[in-house]
Write an enzyme that holds these catalytic residues in place. Structure first.
Site, short mmCIF file in Angstrom:
data_model
loop_
_atom_site.label_atom_id
_atom_site.label_comp_id
_atom_site.label_asym_id
_atom_site.label_seq_id
_atom_site.Cartn_x
_atom_site.Cartn_y
_atom_site.Cartn_z
N GLY A 186 15.84 -17.18 -19.86
CA GLY A 186 16.72 -17.87 -18.93
C GLY A 186 16.12 -18.16 -17.57
O GLY A 186 16.81 -18.64 -16.67
N ASP A 200 10.78 -29.08 -7.43
CA ASP A 200 11.69 -28.14 -6.78
C ASP A 200 11.03 -27.53 -5.54
O ASP A 200 11.61 -27.50 -4.45
CB ASP A 200 12.08 -27.04 -7.77
CG ASP A 200 12.92 -25.94 -7.15
OD1 ASP A 200 14.14 -26.10 -7.06
OD2 ASP A 200 12.34 -24.91 -6.75
N LYS A 204 11.85 -27.92 -1.25
CA LYS A 204 11.99 -26.75 -0.37
C LYS A 204 10.93 -26.77 0.74
O LYS A 204 11.23 -26.42 1.88
CB LYS A 204 11.88 -25.47 -1.20
CG LYS A 204 13.03 -25.30 -2.19
CD LYS A 204 12.78 -24.15 -3.15
CE LYS A 204 13.91 -23.98 -4.14
NZ LYS A 204 13.66 -22.93 -5.15
#
Length: 427
Positions: A186, A200, A204
């Site tokens: 996960g 991603d 940031k």
């Protein structure tokens, strides 16, 4: 005391944790804020799904109506995405509500416009949860270090890639195997592109650089490379050099005082560097400032409860501002630094080559590098069937110089291929 009302947009992993905490810690939140705070409504995409702990009468599929209600003081946006989230946030501003968001992609892409909208309507826009999950990072950069000069921010800001690279390092697994394990546990999405290709982390990095250097940094200003090209051989080469490979977000103020470079890419860092010890899906950010020196922020960078912690911290701050009739600090872009291209970045490199087994070839490779202004610090050559593997570590050089040298090497007789290029940081 009047009750402050919160509209929650999204009830997934993060949103459900925010709602749960608001319910179970209502008394503590009231004490910290100075007034009761309660959910006015929770916007969801679909009806009929179980939402444990959330009263059914609070659920709605009409997010537009919810943010436009006159009694809503704060809107918490955790739905993600760009256009829909932007429209809801701007509507909240127009109706007098402050906003707390965890939406890194939106803030990175349109943060300047959103801050301008918040200022125009006299409300707040907070987004601590957009970078590094539970780690208190943006507020220390914006407020605690406001009197200092930040020169560099170096960090691991994506848990998925750190987990994958950590498994490659600790187990000797190749990239597909490590990614498969991350997905099974996960840590990686079914489509991991945003993580493994560096999107991603780039969003940031843009947010971090903008706050650290008081300048506007767009996502397109960030040089981005992912980890899909990292091999078990790269990991082994790093180990042999006393290093480990990490996907780093690096934001640096230029020595000229007028520029900034922002980049995301894999890099070898020495084992003695604090970031080398960051394992699994954790995040860590290393900040270098004139007066404060070196600071490190470490913790879980994702997950429902950790991210909700940052959301709730912003919620408390925004609610306090509401009660006091003030707004917190907004975006500062007074510095207006210029984003420098990646070609001007100076760093060190590990270069792997597959070459013919000829005594003079090492000298030829070194000559090509020298002709482009790249000097060799160390090398290791090993024979294999059909030739040799040659691993080089360089002294500092510009990215443009290294790229030009590699292009020349690819056309050099006896060089069968360039198997690896990994930057070296932290030394």
């Amino acid at each position: 005391m009047r009750t402050l009302k919160v509209a929650l947009l999204g009830c997934g992993v993060v949103g459900s944790e925010v709602a749960r905490y608001m319910d179970t810690h209502a008394a503590e939140l009231t004490a910290r804020i100075g007034a009761p705070v309660e959910l006015a409504g929770v916007a969801v995409r679909r009806d009929g799904l179980p939402r444990p702990g959330i009263p059914e009468h609070l659920l709605t599929t009409d997010a537009d109506e919810l943010v436009a209600r006159g009694d809503v003081d704060v809107v918490v946006e955790v739905i993600g995405g760009l256009d829909r989230a932007r429209d809801l946030i701007t509507s909240a501003f127009a109706h007098g509500a402050s906003v707390v968001s965890a939406n890194k992609a939106l803030i990175a892409a349109e943060g300047a416009a959103l801050h301008a909208g918040a200022a125009a309507h006299g409300v707040d826009l907070y987004y601590e949860a957009a970078v590094a999950g539970a780690i208190p990072l943006l507020r220390p950069l914006r407020e605690s270090l406001a009197g200092d000069r930040v020169n560099r921010v170096l960090g691991i800001v994506n848990g998925t890639t750190n987990f994958v690279l950590d498994k490659m390092d600790s187990l000797g697994a190749d990239y597909p195997q490590a990614l498969k394990e991350a997905t099974a546990l996960g840590y990686a999405e079914a489509d991991p592109t945003a993580d493994v290709e560096g999107h991603d982390a780039a969003a940031k990095a843009a947010i971090l650089a903008g706050i650290a250097f008081d300048t506007r940094v767009r996502v397109q200003d960030v040089h981005r490379e992912g980890i899909t090209g990292i091999t078990a051989a790269d990991i082994a080469a790093a180990k042999a050099a006393g290093c480990v490979v990490k996907l780093l977000a690096i934001c640096e103020r230029g020595t000229d005082g007028a520029s900034v470079t922002v980049r995301v890419h894999p890099a070898m860092i020495p084992l003695e560097h604090p970031l080398a010890a960051v394992r699994g899906a954790f995040n860590a950010v290393f900040v270098e400032a004139d007066a404060a020196g070196q600071l490190m922020f470490y913790g879980p960078g994702a997950g429902g409860a950790p991210t909700a912690s940052s959301v709730l911290g912003d919620l408390v701050a925004v609610c306090r501002n509401k009660l006091a009739g003030v707004t917190g600090p907004g975006a500062t872009t007074y510095a207006e630094l210029t984003a420098r291209p990646m070609g001007e970045v100076v760093t060190r490199y590990h270069v792997g080559l597959d070459v013919a087994d000829r005594p003079e070839l090492l000298a030829e490779v070194a000559t090509v590098l020298a002709e482009h202004g790249v000097s060799v610090e160390s090398f290791n050559q090993r024979r294999h069937e059909g030739g040799c593997s040659l691993a080089l570590s360089t002294h500092e050089a510009t990215d443009a110089a290294l790229s030009a040298a590699v292009d020349t090497l690819r056309g050099t007789a006896g060089v069968h291929g360039v198997t690896s290029i990994v930057r070296i940081e932290g030394r």
